[in-house]
Design a protein around this motif. Structure first.
Motif, PDB file in Angstrom:
ATOM      1  N   VAL A  16       0.996  -1.163  -0.016  1.00 56.60           N
ATOM      2  CA  VAL A  16       0.022   0.046   0.147  1.00 56.60           C
ATOM      3  C   VAL A  16       0.937   1.286  -0.103  1.00 56.60           C
ATOM      4  O   VAL A  16       1.953   1.281   0.698  1.00 56.60           O
ATOM      5  N   ILE A  17       0.635   1.999  -0.744  1.00 57.25           N
ATOM      6  CA  ILE A  17       0.913   3.596  -0.632  1.00 57.25           C
ATOM      7  C   ILE A  17       0.067   4.677  -0.268  1.00 57.25           C
ATOM      8  O   ILE A  17      -1.129   4.420  -0.955  1.00 57.25           O
ATOM      9  N   ALA A  18       0.251   5.361   0.610  1.00 53.28           N
ATOM     10  CA  ALA A  18      -0.908   6.291   0.885  1.00 53.28           C
ATOM     11  C   ALA A  18      -0.136   7.587   0.996  1.00 53.28           C
ATOM     12  O   ALA A  18       1.024   8.029   1.105  1.00 53.28           O
ATOM     13  N   THR A  19      -0.960   8.853   0.551  1.00 55.70           N
ATOM     14  CA  THR A  19      -0.562  10.119   0.611  1.00 55.70           C
ATOM     15  C   THR A  19      -1.724  11.123   0.850  1.00 55.70           C
ATOM     16  O   THR A  19      -3.111  10.692   0.778  1.00 55.70           O
ATOM     17  N   ASP A  20      -1.320  12.345   1.354  1.00 59.77           N
ATOM     18  CA  ASP A  20      -2.278  13.512   1.657  1.00 59.77           C
ATOM     19  C   ASP A  20      -2.293  14.070   0.364  1.00 59.77           C
ATOM     20  O   ASP A  20      -1.799  13.761  -0.471  1.00 59.77           O
ATOM     21  N   MET A  21      -3.244  15.127   0.219  1.00 60.00           N
ATOM     22  CA  MET A  21      -3.325  15.694  -1.020  1.00 60.00           C
ATOM     23  C   MET A  21      -2.477  17.301  -0.845  1.00 60.00           C
ATOM     24  O   MET A  21      -1.811  17.419  -1.257  1.00 60.00           O
ATOM     25  N   ASP A  22      -3.052  18.203  -0.115  1.00 62.35           N
ATOM     26  CA  ASP A  22      -2.807  19.449   0.012  1.00 62.35           C
ATOM     27  C   ASP A  22      -1.232  19.557   0.545  1.00 62.35           C
ATOM     28  O   ASP A  22      -1.138  18.807   1.438  1.00 62.35           O
ATOM     29  N   GLY A  23      -0.645  20.176  -0.207  1.00 62.63           N
ATOM     30  CA  GLY A  23       0.813  20.259   0.063  1.00 62.63           C
ATOM     31  C   GLY A  23       1.765  18.957  -0.146  1.00 62.63           C
ATOM     32  O   GLY A  23       2.973  18.956   0.184  1.00 62.63           O
ATOM     33  N   THR A  24       1.075  18.165  -0.788  1.00 63.18           N
ATOM     34  CA  THR A  24       1.596  16.675  -1.174  1.00 63.18           C
ATOM     35  C   THR A  24       1.455  16.247  -2.431  1.00 63.18           C
ATOM     36  O   THR A  24       2.410  16.432  -3.366  1.00 63.18           O
ATOM     37  N   VAL A  56      -3.720   4.799  -1.849  1.00 61.77           N
ATOM     38  CA  VAL A  56      -4.684   5.489  -1.123  1.00 61.77           C
ATOM     39  C   VAL A  56      -4.408   7.105  -0.952  1.00 61.77           C
ATOM     40  O   VAL A  56      -3.181   7.301  -0.676  1.00 61.77           O
ATOM     41  N   ILE A  57      -5.482   7.707  -0.869  1.00 62.50           N
ATOM     42  CA  ILE A  57      -5.398   9.032  -0.589  1.00 62.50           C
ATOM     43  C   ILE A  57      -5.941   9.362   0.660  1.00 62.50           C
ATOM     44  O   ILE A  57      -7.320   9.045   0.828  1.00 62.50           O
ATOM     45  N   ALA A  58      -5.487   9.914   1.534  1.00 57.31           N
ATOM     46  CA  ALA A  58      -5.949  10.320   2.712  1.00 57.31           C
ATOM     47  C   ALA A  58      -6.090  11.804   3.154  1.00 57.31           C
ATOM     48  O   ALA A  58      -4.941  12.543   2.998  1.00 57.31           O
ATOM     49  N   THR A  59      -7.181  12.396   3.236  1.00 59.37           N
ATOM     50  CA  THR A  59      -7.450  13.836   3.068  1.00 59.37           C
ATOM     51  C   THR A  59      -8.573  14.586   3.889  1.00 59.37           C
ATOM     52  O   THR A  59      -9.424  13.644   4.283  1.00 59.37           O
ATOM     53  N   GLY A  60      -8.379  15.544   4.223  1.00 56.96           N
ATOM     54  CA  GLY A  60      -9.508  16.455   5.056  1.00 56.96           C
ATOM     55  C   GLY A  60     -10.653  16.891   3.904  1.00 56.96           C
ATOM     56  O   GLY A  60     -11.739  17.076   4.169  1.00 56.96           O
ATOM     57  N   ASN A  61     -10.368  16.666   2.459  1.00 56.95           N
ATOM     58  CA  ASN A  61     -11.481  17.043   1.535  1.00 56.95           C
ATOM     59  C   ASN A  61     -12.416  15.925   1.398  1.00 56.95           C
ATOM     60  O   ASN A  61     -12.292  14.986   1.999  1.00 56.95           O
ATOM     61  N   GLU A  62     -13.685  16.503   1.162  1.00 52.21           N
ATOM     62  CA  GLU A  62     -14.737  15.538   1.109  1.00 52.21           C
ATOM     63  C   GLU A  62     -14.723  14.664  -0.383  1.00 52.21           C
ATOM     64  O   GLU A  62     -14.170  15.298  -1.374  1.00 52.21           O
ATOM     65  N   VAL A 109      -9.604   7.946   1.473  1.00 56.71           N
ATOM     66  CA  VAL A 109      -9.954   8.257   3.062  1.00 56.71           C
ATOM     67  C   VAL A 109     -10.383   9.798   3.073  1.00 56.71           C
ATOM     68  O   VAL A 109      -9.514  10.364   3.243  1.00 56.71           O
ATOM     69  N   VAL A 110     -11.647  10.273   3.238  1.00 64.98           N
ATOM     70  CA  VAL A 110     -12.094  11.527   3.022  1.00 64.98           C
ATOM     71  C   VAL A 110     -12.583  12.049   4.582  1.00 64.98           C
ATOM     72  O   VAL A 110     -12.801  11.207   5.108  1.00 64.98           O
ATOM     73  N   ALA A 111     -12.715  13.424   4.470  1.00 65.12           N
ATOM     74  CA  ALA A 111     -13.112  14.039   5.679  1.00 65.12           C
ATOM     75  C   ALA A 111     -12.352  13.723   6.825  1.00 65.12           C
ATOM     76  O   ALA A 111     -13.011  13.366   7.860  1.00 65.12           O
ATOM     77  N   ASN A 112     -10.936  13.432   6.868  1.00 67.05           N
ATOM     78  CA  ASN A 112     -10.228  13.164   7.968  1.00 67.05           C
ATOM     79  C   ASN A 112     -10.569  11.778   8.385  1.00 67.05           C
ATOM     80  O   ASN A 112     -10.329  11.882   9.629  1.00 67.05           O
ATOM     81  N   GLY A 113     -10.773  10.936   7.575  1.00 66.25           N
ATOM     82  CA  GLY A 113     -10.939   9.714   8.136  1.00 66.25           C
ATOM     83  C   GLY A 113     -12.468   9.294   8.334  1.00 66.25           C
ATOM     84  O   GLY A 113     -12.871   7.971   8.426  1.00 66.25           O
ATOM     85  N   ALA A 114     -13.273  10.190   8.251  1.00 67.84           N
ATOM     86  CA  ALA A 114     -14.611   9.776   8.643  1.00 67.84           C
ATOM     87  C   ALA A 114     -15.400   8.867   7.494  1.00 67.84           C
ATOM     88  O   ALA A 114     -16.438   8.392   7.827  1.00 67.84           O
ATOM     89  N   ARG A 115     -14.789   9.109   6.237  1.00 67.37           N
ATOM     90  CA  ARG A 115     -15.590   8.211   5.336  1.00 67.37           C
ATOM     91  C   ARG A 115     -14.647   7.525   4.401  1.00 67.37           C
ATOM     92  O   ARG A 115     -13.428   8.366   4.074  1.00 67.37           O
ATOM     93  N   HIS A 162      -9.374  10.131  12.421  1.00 66.75           N
ATOM     94  CA  HIS A 162      -8.605  10.902  11.693  1.00 66.75           C
ATOM     95  C   HIS A 162      -7.977  10.027  10.518  1.00 66.75           C
ATOM     96  O   HIS A 162      -8.306   8.916  10.350  1.00 66.75           O
ATOM     97  N   LYS A 163      -7.033  10.672   9.627  1.00 63.75           N
ATOM     98  CA  LYS A 163      -6.674   9.903   8.566  1.00 63.75           C
ATOM     99  C   LYS A 163      -5.788   8.768   8.860  1.00 63.75           C
ATOM    100  O   LYS A 163      -6.240   7.804   8.086  1.00 63.75           O
ATOM    101  N   ALA A 164      -5.134   8.819   9.949  1.00 61.53           N
ATOM    102  CA  ALA A 164      -4.441   7.624  10.321  1.00 61.53           C
ATOM    103  C   ALA A 164      -5.263   6.387  10.885  1.00 61.53           C
ATOM    104  O   ALA A 164      -5.039   5.316  10.445  1.00 61.53           O
ATOM    105  N   TRP A 165      -6.491   6.775  11.311  1.00 60.97           N
ATOM    106  CA  TRP A 165      -7.462   5.630  11.742  1.00 60.97           C
ATOM    107  C   TRP A 165      -7.995   5.113  10.630  1.00 60.97           C
ATOM    108  O   TRP A 165      -8.405   3.891  10.612  1.00 60.97           O
ATOM    109  N   GLY A 166      -8.318   5.990   9.505  1.00 59.12           N
ATOM    110  CA  GLY A 166      -8.961   5.509   8.330  1.00 59.12           C
ATOM    111  C   GLY A 166      -7.857   4.523   7.700  1.00 59.12           C
ATOM    112  O   GLY A 166      -8.491   3.568   7.103  1.00 59.12           O
TER     113      GLY A 166
END
Length: 211
Positions: free
Chosen positions: A5-13, A41-47, A65-71, A199-203
């Motif tokens: 698995v490779i996971a990344t954030d969005m903004d600034g990444t 995988v993209i883990a982000t605060g965006n929806e 993984v969006v909304a900081n892990g919520a969905r 949060h993102k890590a939880w997701g």
């Protein structure tokens, strides 16, 4: 070690300084990852709406993984969601009612993004193109009052308070909710208010357990 698995954030990444994504390059990378059996995988605060806008035809090829892990979405379909307790939602709405416009208060929910009528988002140009800003406004549902019956379940809340007020508002929110939700800085003077423990890590952990 075998990478699975490779996971990344969005903004600034993954995004550039203007909040844009190099889709042809990403597609080539995804082709190579598919050949090697590696999930992306993209883990982000965006929806999900903004992610679909940014990823276009590639949205089916990544796990989100969006909304900081919520969905969590796989193949562009929801596979998991964590929403707030109704009592916490009502407490937050009551607390921020008189400053919802001033603080650019947004409720991110199962039924979309909700904003109080009259809110003007002042700093979007620092990380969005004019086209993205226009679509952002189109996505938001502007309502006379923010009430819990509108949402279908709250995923997170957010606000813009500026760098000078950031620390004091973070402390205010975290004191108010006694650890049941937590406020974190998301950059540009913005605050995300999240469920405690979500949060993102939880997701990402949830995905790894599922796989």
């Amino acid at each position: 070690m075998t990478i699975k698995v490779i996971a990344t954030d969005m903004d600034g990444t993954l995004l550039d300084a203007r909040g844009q994504l190099d889709l042809p390059r990403l597609e080539k990378i995804l082709d190579q990852l598919d050949q090697r059996g590696i999930r992306f995988v993209i883990a982000t605060g965006n929806e999900i709406h903004r992610m679909r806008q940014l990823l276009e035809h590639l949205v089916n090829r990544v796990v989100l993984v969006v909304a900081n892990g919520a969905r969590i979405f796989e193949n562009n379909e929801p596979i998991q969601a964590q929403t707030w307790d109704d009592a916490i939602v009502d407490k937050a709405l009551a607390h921020f009612k008189d400053r919802a416009c001033q603080d650019q208060f947004v409720v991110t929910a199962m039924k979309g993004g909700f904003v109080k009528e009259g809110t003007i988002f002042t700093d979007l140009e620092s990380f969005m193109t004019p086209e993205m800003i226009e679509k952002f406004y189109q996505r938001m549902q502007f309502v006379d009052e923010l009430t819990s019956d509108l949402f279908g379940g709250v995923l997170k809340m957010s606000m813009v308070v500026g760098e000078e007020r950031l620390s004091s508002v973070l402390e205010e929110i975290n004191d108010l909710f006694d650890g049941r939700v937590r406020a974190v800085s998301s950059g540009y003077g913005c605050i995300d208010i999240l469920q405690a423990g979500i949060h993102k890590a939880w997701g990402l952990e949830e995905l790894l357990k599922r796989w």
